[in-house]
Design an enzyme around this catalytic site. Structure first.
Site: not given
Length: 199
Positions: A7, A9
């Site tokens: 991922d 953020e």
């Protein structure tokens, strides 16, 4: 072959919408996929709030220019890429990602697309595919590529669970509590060791 899926953020860079919420003084924009599991509901709410305040893409991009990777993120990513192929799977947007990818050494990222009117108003968004992270991991696996995944939010859980190994990183207490079987790390050294041991 094993591909590491990360991922963006909350794992490598701060949350863009939180940074913009603070810059614009709009607390309602602080909600992220850590708080709201329904991505469509979250995005429609964000677009409505932007409309109410007369804000558009250029104001968000201005904030993004000021965002740096989290301390240690570039070094972690560089060390990981020495040992493994890495792809970032993110629910952010191509219009947001470019300056951040420059600061991270141009890793590969697959993300979504905003719909933007001529005046810069954000009117909607388009997902790359349904359930982008899970669908992408399954597509890699259909080509004989194993995956290892790490993320911090509700929208990462499906790709983490679909992968041969998966990790939570700096997640919320609620997500950690609801997923006690998933290793949960707080430092890049721990995450790097966990990923490399699973390859």
């Amino acid at each position: 072959m094993t591909l590491v899926c990360l991922d963006l953020e909350g794992v490598l860079v701060p949350e863009i919408w939180i940074a913009f919420a603070e810059a614009a003084g709009i607390p309602e924009l602080r909600r992220t996929t850590r708080d709201e599991p329904d991505y469509d509901k979250l995005m429609k709410s964000r677009i409505q709030i932007l409309k109410e305040h007369g804000l558009g893409l250029s104001q968000i991009q201005k904030t993004i220019q000021t965002i740096d990777p989290m301390p240690g993120a570039r070094e972690f990513l560089d060390a990981l890429r020495e040992e493994a192929q890495v792809v970032i799977l993110s629910d952010t947007f191509t219009q947001f990602a470019d300056p951040l990818m420059k600061k991270l050494g141009r890793p590969t990222i697959l993300c979504n697309q905003l719909t933007v009117a001529q005046d810069g108003t954000i009117t909607g968004y388009t997902l790359r595919c349904p359930s982008p992270k899970l669908t992408t991991v399954k597509a890699f696996q259909s080509m004989g590529i194993e995956t290892v995944a790490a993320g911090d939010s509700f929208n990462d859980l499906a790709m983490i669970r679909q992968s041969k190994a998966g990790f939570l990183f700096r997640t919320t207490d609620a997500i950690r509590r609801d997923n006690p079987d998933l290793p949960a790390f707080e430092t890049y050294d721990e995450l790097l060791a966990g990923i490399l041991n699973s390859l």
